[in-house]
Design a protein around this motif. Structure first.
Motif, mmCIF file in Angstrom:
data_model
loop_
_atom_site.group_PDB
_atom_site.id
_atom_site.type_symbol
_atom_site.label_atom_id
_atom_site.label_comp_id
_atom_site.label_asym_id
_atom_site.label_seq_id
_atom_site.Cartn_x
_atom_site.Cartn_y
_atom_site.Cartn_z
ATOM 1 N N PHE A 105 0.166 -5.371 9.249
ATOM 2 C CA PHE A 105 0.510 -4.122 8.579
ATOM 3 C C PHE A 105 1.890 -3.693 9.073
ATOM 4 C CE2 PHE A 105 -4.270 -2.916 8.449
ATOM 5 C CZ PHE A 105 -4.457 -3.723 7.333
ATOM 6 N N ARG A 106 2.819 -3.475 8.145
ATOM 7 C CA ARG A 106 4.154 -2.998 8.464
ATOM 8 C C ARG A 106 4.325 -1.637 7.803
ATOM 9 N NH1 ARG A 106 3.291 -6.168 11.639
ATOM 10 N NH2 ARG A 106 4.226 -8.235 11.964
ATOM 11 N N TRP A 107 4.499 -0.600 8.606
ATOM 12 C CA TRP A 107 4.451 0.765 8.096
ATOM 13 C C TRP A 107 5.729 1.171 7.370
ATOM 14 C CZ3 TRP A 107 -0.319 1.024 8.220
ATOM 15 C CH2 TRP A 107 -1.083 0.732 9.353
ATOM 16 N N PHE A 108 5.560 2.034 6.348
ATOM 17 C CA PHE A 108 6.678 2.655 5.641
ATOM 18 C C PHE A 108 6.908 4.040 6.242
ATOM 19 C CE2 PHE A 108 5.127 0.259 1.636
ATOM 20 C CZ PHE A 108 5.795 -0.886 2.038
ATOM 21 N N TRP A 109 8.146 4.345 6.546
ATOM 22 C CA TRP A 109 8.416 5.648 7.154
ATOM 23 C C TRP A 109 8.158 6.789 6.176
ATOM 24 C CZ3 TRP A 109 12.039 9.129 5.368
ATOM 25 C CH2 TRP A 109 12.970 8.653 4.436
ATOM 26 N N THR A 110 8.173 6.480 4.876
ATOM 27 C CA THR A 110 7.950 7.529 3.872
ATOM 28 C C THR A 110 6.477 7.848 3.665
ATOM 29 O OG1 THR A 110 8.002 5.804 2.170
ATOM 30 C CG2 THR A 110 10.048 7.013 2.596
ATOM 31 N N ALA A 146 0.844 -1.185 0.000
ATOM 32 C CA ALA A 146 0.000 0.000 0.000
ATOM 33 C C ALA A 146 0.882 1.238 0.000
ATOM 34 C CB ALA A 146 -0.930 -0.014 1.209
ATOM 35 N N TYR A 147 0.279 2.414 0.099
ATOM 36 C CA TYR A 147 1.065 3.651 0.080
ATOM 37 C C TYR A 147 1.821 3.837 1.389
ATOM 38 C CZ TYR A 147 2.205 8.599 0.117
ATOM 39 O OH TYR A 147 2.869 9.793 0.204
ATOM 40 N N ASP A 148 1.189 3.461 2.517
ATOM 41 C CA ASP A 148 1.807 3.735 3.811
ATOM 42 C C ASP A 148 2.316 2.486 4.529
ATOM 43 O OD1 ASP A 148 -0.669 2.691 4.276
ATOM 44 O OD2 ASP A 148 -1.330 4.239 5.686
ATOM 45 N N GLY A 149 2.209 1.321 3.901
ATOM 46 C CA GLY A 149 2.700 0.115 4.551
ATOM 47 C C GLY A 149 2.514 -1.117 3.689
ATOM 48 N N ARG A 150 3.023 -2.218 4.195
ATOM 49 C CA ARG A 150 2.873 -3.495 3.506
ATOM 50 C C ARG A 150 1.862 -4.349 4.271
ATOM 51 N NH1 ARG A 150 5.685 -6.128 -0.244
ATOM 52 N NH2 ARG A 150 7.395 -4.626 -0.125
ATOM 53 N N ALA A 151 0.890 -4.898 3.556
ATOM 54 C CA ALA A 151 -0.142 -5.737 4.158
ATOM 55 C C ALA A 151 0.119 -7.194 3.797
ATOM 56 C CB ALA A 151 -1.526 -5.321 3.666
ATOM 57 N N SER A 152 -0.026 -8.084 4.772
ATOM 58 C CA SER A 152 0.133 -9.512 4.518
ATOM 59 C C SER A 152 -0.931 -10.279 5.283
ATOM 60 C CB SER A 152 1.533 -9.995 4.925
ATOM 61 O OG SER A 152 1.763 -9.765 6.305
ATOM 62 N N PHE A 153 -1.320 -11.434 4.738
ATOM 63 C CA PHE A 153 -2.363 -12.274 5.330
ATOM 64 C C PHE A 153 -1.967 -13.731 5.142
ATOM 65 C CE2 PHE A 153 -6.735 -14.272 4.619
ATOM 66 C CZ PHE A 153 -6.952 -14.472 5.977
ATOM 67 N N PRO A 159 -4.717 2.792 12.612
ATOM 68 C CA PRO A 159 -3.737 1.697 12.543
ATOM 69 C C PRO A 159 -4.313 0.387 12.012
ATOM 70 C CG PRO A 159 -3.622 2.835 14.668
ATOM 71 C CD PRO A 159 -4.865 3.299 13.989
ATOM 72 N N ALA A 160 -5.644 0.315 11.869
ATOM 73 C CA ALA A 160 -6.281 -0.879 11.317
ATOM 74 C C ALA A 160 -6.563 -0.720 9.826
ATOM 75 C CB ALA A 160 -7.585 -1.180 12.058
ATOM 76 N N ALA A 161 -5.891 0.232 9.190
ATOM 77 C CA ALA A 161 -6.128 0.488 7.762
ATOM 78 C C ALA A 161 -4.829 0.789 7.050
ATOM 79 C CB ALA A 161 -7.102 1.662 7.596
ATOM 80 N N VAL A 162 -4.787 0.437 5.750
ATOM 81 C CA VAL A 162 -3.726 0.906 4.862
ATOM 82 C C VAL A 162 -4.392 1.698 3.751
ATOM 83 C CG1 VAL A 162 -2.029 -0.896 5.340
ATOM 84 C CG2 VAL A 162 -3.784 -1.303 3.603
ATOM 85 N N ILE A 163 -3.719 2.740 3.301
ATOM 86 C CA ILE A 163 -4.293 3.584 2.265
ATOM 87 C C ILE A 163 -3.572 3.341 0.941
ATOM 88 C CG2 ILE A 163 -5.076 5.343 3.887
ATOM 89 C CD1 ILE A 163 -2.663 7.027 3.133
ATOM 90 N N PHE A 164 -4.257 3.667 -0.159
ATOM 91 C CA PHE A 164 -3.748 3.412 -1.487
ATOM 92 C C PHE A 164 -3.276 4.713 -2.133
ATOM 93 C CE2 PHE A 164 -7.313 0.056 -1.486
ATOM 94 C CZ PHE A 164 -6.539 -0.803 -0.731
ATOM 95 N N GLY A 205 2.669 1.807 16.066
ATOM 96 C CA GLY A 205 3.572 0.724 15.722
ATOM 97 C C GLY A 205 2.960 -0.237 14.726
ATOM 98 N N ASP A 206 3.784 -1.181 14.224
ATOM 99 C CA ASP A 206 3.281 -2.203 13.310
ATOM 100 C C ASP A 206 2.151 -2.973 13.977
ATOM 101 O OD1 ASP A 206 5.159 -1.421 11.499
ATOM 102 O OD2 ASP A 206 6.569 -3.037 11.944
ATOM 103 N N GLN A 207 1.208 -3.437 13.145
ATOM 104 C CA GLN A 207 -0.010 -4.034 13.674
ATOM 105 C C GLN A 207 -0.203 -5.464 13.166
ATOM 106 O OE1 GLN A 207 -2.412 -2.104 15.776
ATOM 107 N NE2 GLN A 207 -0.438 -1.038 15.920
ATOM 108 N N THR A 208 -0.762 -6.320 14.038
ATOM 109 C CA THR A 208 -1.164 -7.669 13.668
ATOM 110 C C THR A 208 -2.565 -7.924 14.216
ATOM 111 O OG1 THR A 208 1.111 -8.502 13.667
ATOM 112 C CG2 THR A 208 -0.653 -10.137 13.852
#
Length: 319
Positions: free
Chosen positions: A148-153, A134-141, A237-242, A163-166
Motif C-alpha cells: 500500500f502506497r499512500w496518497f497525501w490527498t 484506491a481513494y487513499d492509496g495505491r494497492a499492488s500485489f 494501515p492494513a486497509a485501503v478505502i474506496f 508509513g507505506d506498508q508491505t
C-alpha cells in the motif's frame, strides 16, 4: 459435450470435465466480466444448475458453485449484484428448450460431493501481478507481497504516521472486501495475530459460509499475540478505502480474490509438510517413504524449495 451455448454477454463452452465461460467485450458488458475475460469451472466445483425466467423475454441458466470452491465468490461474500454474477448466462426466451438440455447435461455431470462445501479452491483465481488505485492509496500485489502506497490527498494521519506498508502473504490470515458500491467500501488485510473479535465499523455481515469464509474473516490460527486493531478501515494501515471512481469492483474484487487464494495456498503448504517431520521415527524405511512423499509435495508446488531442503535434512538427521 464439446458444445457452445452463446448468451447475452457470455458464451459457455462445455467440455467433458468443465465449463469454459468466455465473457464478451462491449459497452453493455459489466466491467467485472471484461476484467475476468474467461473462467474455467470444473464440474466438481458445482453444486447445482438452475434455469429460471429472466427479465424482458429472457431465461437465465445458472451454475451454482459449491461454497468454498471459487475464491472470487468467497472474497465477494454475497455482495455481487445479479448482473455481475459470473455464473449466470442470460439467453433469449426462445432458446429455453436448448438451455434446459444443457442444464440437464450439466446436472448429470455433477460430482458426488456436489452437496458439500469444497475443502479447497477449485476455480482458479485471477493472476498476479495486480494493482489498483484506491481513494487513499495505491494497492499492488506481486503474488507474494501486498503493498500500500499512500496518497497525501486521501490518506488519514494514522496511515501517514505508519508509513507505506508491505505485507508478505505468509504473514496474513485473510482478507476482507466490502464493495465500493456500498457505503464505506474497503479492502482490508488481516495480519496473523490481529484477527478482529467482532465486525469493524462499517463492515458488512455477509461474509460467506464456506471453507473460504474463515480466511475472508480472518479466523485462521494466530502465530503472534493478539493485538488491538483499528476499528475504522480509514485508520487501519492494513486497509485501503474506496471512493467514487477509486477501487471499482472490476479492479478491487479480483485483487482480493487473488490475495485470498494465495493466503490459502501458502497456509496449506506448511500444514501438509508438518506431519512429515513431527513423528520423529528412526526406521530407515519409514524415513525413506517420508522423504519420497515430501518430494511429491515439492513437485506439486505445495512445498517451497527452502522448505523441502530443510525438512529433508531434518528427516535425514533422524536416521
Amino acid at each position: 459435450m464439446g458444445d457452445v451455448l452463446a448468451g447475452i454477454q457470455a458464451t459457455w463452452e462445455f467440455d467433458t470435465d468443465s465449463v469454459l465461460i468466455r465473457f464478451e467485450r462491449g459497452i453493455r458488458t459489466p466491467r467485472l466480466f471484461q476484467s475476468l475475460r474467461e473462467r474455467r469451472v470444473p464440474h466438481t466445483a458445482l453444486s447445482s444448475v438452475t434455469l429460471t425466467p429472466g427479465k424482458r423475454g429472457t431465461v437465465v441458466l445458472r451454475a451454482v458453485p459449491r461454497p468454498g470452491a471459487d475464491p472470487l465468490l468467497e472474497a465477494a461474500a454475497g455482495q455481487l449484484k445479479d448482473g455481475c454474477d459470473p455464473y449466470r448466462l442470460v439467453l433469449p426466451a426462445e432458446r429455453e428448450t436448448l438451455a434446459e438440455y444443457y442444464a440437464d447435461e450439466l446436472r448429470a455431470r455433477l460430482g458426488p460431493d456436489a452437496g458439500e462445501p469444497a475443502d479447497r479452491f477449485l476455480v482458479a483465481a485471477p493472476e498476479a501481478p495486480m494493482r489498483f488505485k484506491a481513494y487513499d492509496g495505491r494497492a499492488s500485489f506481486d503474488g507474494d507481497r501486498i503493498s500500500f502506497r499512500w496518497f497525501w490527498t486521501g490518506a488519514s494521519s494514522e496511515k501517514w504516521k505508519a508509513g507505506d506498508q508491505t505485507f508478505p502473504v505468509t504473514e496474513l490470515s485473510g482478507v476482507e472486501w466490502r464493495s465500493p458500491e456500498a457505503f464505506e467500501g474497503y479492502l482490508r488485510l488481516v495480519p496473523r495475530g490481529l484477527e478482529p473479535t467482532g465486525p469493524a465499523e462499517g463492515a458488512g455481515t455477509g461474509l460467506g459460509t464456506g471453507p473460504g469464509a474463515a480466511l475472508c474473516t480472518g479466523t485462521a490460527q494466530s502465530v503472534q499475540p493478539v493485538a488491538a486493531r483499528p476499528t475504522r478501515a480509514d485508520e487501519d494501515p492494513a486497509a485501503v478505502i474506496f471512493g467514487l471512481g477509486y477501487g471499482p469492483v472490476h479492479e478491487s474484487l479480483p485483487f482480493a480474490a487473488a490475495v485470498l487464494e494465495s493466503v490459502r495456498r501458502k497456509q496449506s503448504a506448511p500444514a501438509a509438510a508438518t506431519p512429515l517431520a513431527s513423528a520423529g521415527r528412526r526406521d530407515p524405511a519409514d524415513i525413506a517413504e517420508r522423504i519420497r512423499h515430501l518430494g511429491e509435495l515439492h513437485q506439486a508446488g505445495l512445498v517451497t524449495d527452502d522448505e523441502f531442503r530443510a525438512k529433508k535434512a531434518q528427516l535425514l538427521a533422524e536416521l
